[in-house]
Write a protein that holds these residues in place. Structure first.
Motif, short mmCIF file in Angstrom:
data_model
loop_
_atom_site.label_atom_id
_atom_site.label_comp_id
_atom_site.label_asym_id
_atom_site.label_seq_id
_atom_site.Cartn_x
_atom_site.Cartn_y
_atom_site.Cartn_z
N PHE A 106 0.81 -1.21 0.00
CA PHE A 106 0.00 0.00 0.00
C PHE A 106 0.85 1.26 0.00
N MET B 273 -0.74 4.50 -1.08
CA MET B 273 -1.94 4.81 -0.31
C MET B 273 -1.66 4.52 1.15
N GLN B 274 -1.54 5.58 1.93
CA GLN B 274 -1.06 5.42 3.29
C GLN B 274 -2.02 4.67 4.20
N SER B 275 -3.21 5.23 4.36
CA SER B 275 -4.00 4.84 5.53
C SER B 275 -5.03 3.76 5.23
N SER B 276 -4.95 3.10 4.05
CA SER B 276 -6.04 2.19 3.73
C SER B 276 -5.75 0.74 4.11
N LEU C 249 -8.27 -0.55 6.67
CA LEU C 249 -9.57 -0.80 6.06
C LEU C 249 -9.59 -2.13 5.34
N GLU D 157 -9.75 -5.03 7.67
CA GLU D 157 -11.11 -5.20 8.19
C GLU D 157 -11.98 -5.91 7.17
N TRP E 274 -14.04 2.64 2.09
CA TRP E 274 -12.99 2.54 1.08
C TRP E 274 -13.31 3.44 -0.11
N TRP F 145 -13.20 7.04 0.84
CA TRP F 145 -11.84 7.51 1.06
C TRP F 145 -11.14 7.77 -0.27
#
Lengths: 321, 314
Positions: free
Chosen positions: A290, A296-299, A302, A305, B148, B151
């Motif tokens: 990522f 894409m840092q913060s995914s 997610l 999850e 997702w 975002w």
């Protein structure tokens, strides 16, 4: 790890997993390395250490927790631990104010948080285990709803804060691997290393405990004591890793399920380290893909999850056949 | 007849409170009282009442359709699916009329609920706690997908508004869609017997002469429509559909037709009470009613889980 007896005609699981993790580590450290090499390497090593520590701790804690509860569906995060963390953080900010919270000495804060989390986790898990031994699904559901309740209370507390204090809470409760202080990392590493060592020492007794309380007792195991020790380890490992980076609910489920799949044995001496290695590998590879490949840092959280949730459903449905 | 009278009285008191609480004073001030009332207070009160009644009724329908008392539209992925639909139409056609947005959201909610019903068939009935758990995780997956997409497209704030139901933005002209719920509620009352049979399970319902598939589909459409209307106008509201029907059936037994008005009134009253409380706690600022309700609702849910195990196979 080489001296662990592995059933014949099977691939040596642990060295294989260690190799996979090692490749990930090399990729993570070495990819696109240019410019001030020493400085960049330093940053990457700190981040890598956090990823490996947290992944390994969560993976091992989940395996212990699943053996104790006798259910492959459970993780400490699913039964409300993450929400407890968010709730405690909010409580701290509400009590101290945004400024008071940020000006706390970071080390003292980390230690207090970890201590409170361990105590709270022991209470929560102890309560659930005591009441839930007869009715597992109800216990899980109660844990999940307790999580919703705690999150609701936290939300309520956050709403009464002023915007700057609110921002402080937001920062504190999202899982993040950036900007982890090195001294906290060192302490966490020490605690987690000791906990991991103790967990591996507990492995043979956990094998017996996995047979269920009755059988384990009749085989001569001091079940209560073993369960309490394992619970304390779970609490310590989840508390330290959560205090370090924040909650990642479904990582443990992914790591533990995969570990049980690939280990090909129920022996904790294999499953525990395997879960630790897999947990670390998921985070290292995930962060690598990522952050480096997709920028894409913060995914990552997610995605974990999402995948973990799908796995959970698949496990529930498969269990019925 | 004491119960209904009592409920009605409480509802009246709540309406009175809701009409008189706010930053602008009713008795003195620069604003004309009738303007204040008709533009802001009355629409807000009506919106809370309608949303609460609708969600409670939707909860009953879902519970009858899967024969499990512990589910509700917030635990079946319906709200999340509606938000996904809403997000989709917002991205593809930002200028679409609100009616179109609602239609798309309702269709998405239907698909999402259909997915849950499919799951429900494969989860065994032997353990009644398993289904709500599966629903929670299913909703969580849809929620993660939603976050997702949001975002990636920089629409996190939009989604944040839908995820937390509240009434502070309600003024005249912005809530009228909610009256659809009133129509659906009357339809539900007329068809109450069919839904009672639905709750007996497929085999029994069929042998008693019910067109099971048709009734189930009708219920699905109603639940999706109610949830979509509520999400589009005020945002998601968890636990209303779970708490209210359970309390009413504990109190009054399981006569669905007799209970429906009480369930509607109970949902309306509780959501309005949550809204009033949200306006008072940090006056003159506000806390979303859904936040208040999440605390109250999850506490009641825990109580339901542990207080009366003998009824849990409902």
């Amino acid at each position: 790890m080489a001296e662990i007896a592995i059933p014949t005609r099977r691939l040596p699981v642990l060295p294989l997993l260690a190799g996979v993790l090692l490749v990930g580590v090399v990729l993570f450290l070495g990819w696109n390395l240019s410019g001030p090499v020493a400085y960049i390497l330093h940053l990457r090593v700190v981040k890598l250490a956090a990823l490996v520590l947290v992944g390994a701790a969560i993976g091992m804690a989940t395996v212990l927790f699943q053996t104790l509860t006798g259910s492959r569906l459970l993780t400490p995060g699913i039964v409300g631990f993450d929400a407890l963390f968010v709730f405690l953080q909010t409580l701290l900010v509400v009590a101290l104010g945004g400024l008071g919270y940020t000006t706390l000495p970071p080390m003292a804060k980390f230690l207090t948080e970890t201590g409170i989390l361990i105590a709270a986790a022991l209470m929560l898990f102890g309560l659930l285990l005591k009441n839930g031994a007869r009715d597992m699904t109800r216990m899980i559901l109660a844990g999940v709803i307790l999580g919703v309740l705690l999150r609701g209370l936290a939300e309520l507390g956050q709403r009464t804060l002023d915007p700057s204090a609110f921002a402080v809470v937001q920062q504190a409760v999202f899982a993040s691997f950036t900007s982890i202080p090195k001294d906290q990392l060192a302490i966490a590493a020490a605690v987690l290393a000791i906990a991991a060592g103790l967990a591996v020492r507990l492995a043979s007794r956990m094998d017996v405990a996995a047979l269920g309380e009755q059988t384990a007792r009749s085989l001569g195991l001091n079940y209560r004591r073993t369960a309490l020790q394992a619970l304390a380890l779970v609490a310590a490992m989840t508390a330290v890793s959560t205090a370090l980076v924040g909650p990642i609910t479904f990582l443990g489920l992914l790591a533990a399920s995969l570990a049980h799949q690939v280990a090909g044995t129920h022996r904790h001496a294999v499953v525990l380290p395997a879960a630790g290695l897999i947990g670390a590998a998921i985070l290292v590879y995930g962060q690598f893909v990522f952050e480096r490949l997709l920028a894409m840092q913060s995914s990552l959280a997610l995605l974990v999850e999402f995948a973990g949730g799908l796995l959970f459903l698949a496990l529930v449905l498969r269990r019925q056949r | 007849m004491k119960g209904p009278v009592f409920t009605g009285l409480i509802l009246l008191v709540l309406v009175g409170l809701s009409l008189s609480i706010g930053v602008a004073s009713v008795t003195s001030g620069d604003l004309s009282v009738s303007l204040l009332m008709w533009v802001s207070r009355v629409p807000r009160t009506c919106a809370a009442l309608l949303a609460g009644a609708g969600l409670a009724l939707a909860g009953v329908v879902v519970q009858q359709a899967v024969q499990n008392r512990f589910v509700e539209p917030g635990l079946t992925g319906t709200s999340e699916a509606a938000m996904l639909g809403l997000l989709g139409i917002t991205l593809l056609a930002p200028g679409a009329a609100v009616g179109w947005k609602m239609t798309v959201a309702a269709c998405a909610a239907m698909v999402g609920t259909g997915g849950f019903l499919w799951l429900a068939r494969h989860v065994p009935r032997s353990d009644p706690m398993l289904l709500p758990l599966v629903g929670l995780i299913y909703a969580g997956i849809l929620g993660a997908a939603l976050m997702w997409v949001a975002w990636m497209t920089d629409l996190m704030q939009y989604v944040g508004i839908w995820r937390l139901g509240e009434f502070s933005g309600i003024v005249q002209g912005r809530y009228e869609l909610l009256w659809i719920i009133a129509g659906l509620g009357i339809l539900l009352y007329v068809l109450a017997d069919r839904f009672t049979l639905l709750g007996l399970g497929e085999d029994q319902a069929r042998s008693l002469g019910l067109d099971y598939g048709q009734t189930r589909t009708l219920g699905l459409v109603m639940v999706a429509a109610i949830t979509a209307v509520v999400v589009v106008t005020v945002g998601a509201f968890p636990f209303v559909g779970l708490v209210v029907p359970n309390i009413v059936s504990r109190w009054r037994g399981d006569n669905l037709r007799a209970n429906l008005p009480l369930i509607a009134a109970g949902g309306a009253g509780l959501v309005l009470a949550a809204d009033i409380l949200g306006r008072l706690i940090v006056f003159p600022y506000e806390i979303p009613a859904a936040t208040i309700f999440a605390v109250f609702g999850s506490a009641v849910f825990l109580w339901l889980l542990f207080a009366a195990p003998e009824r849990r196979r409902g």
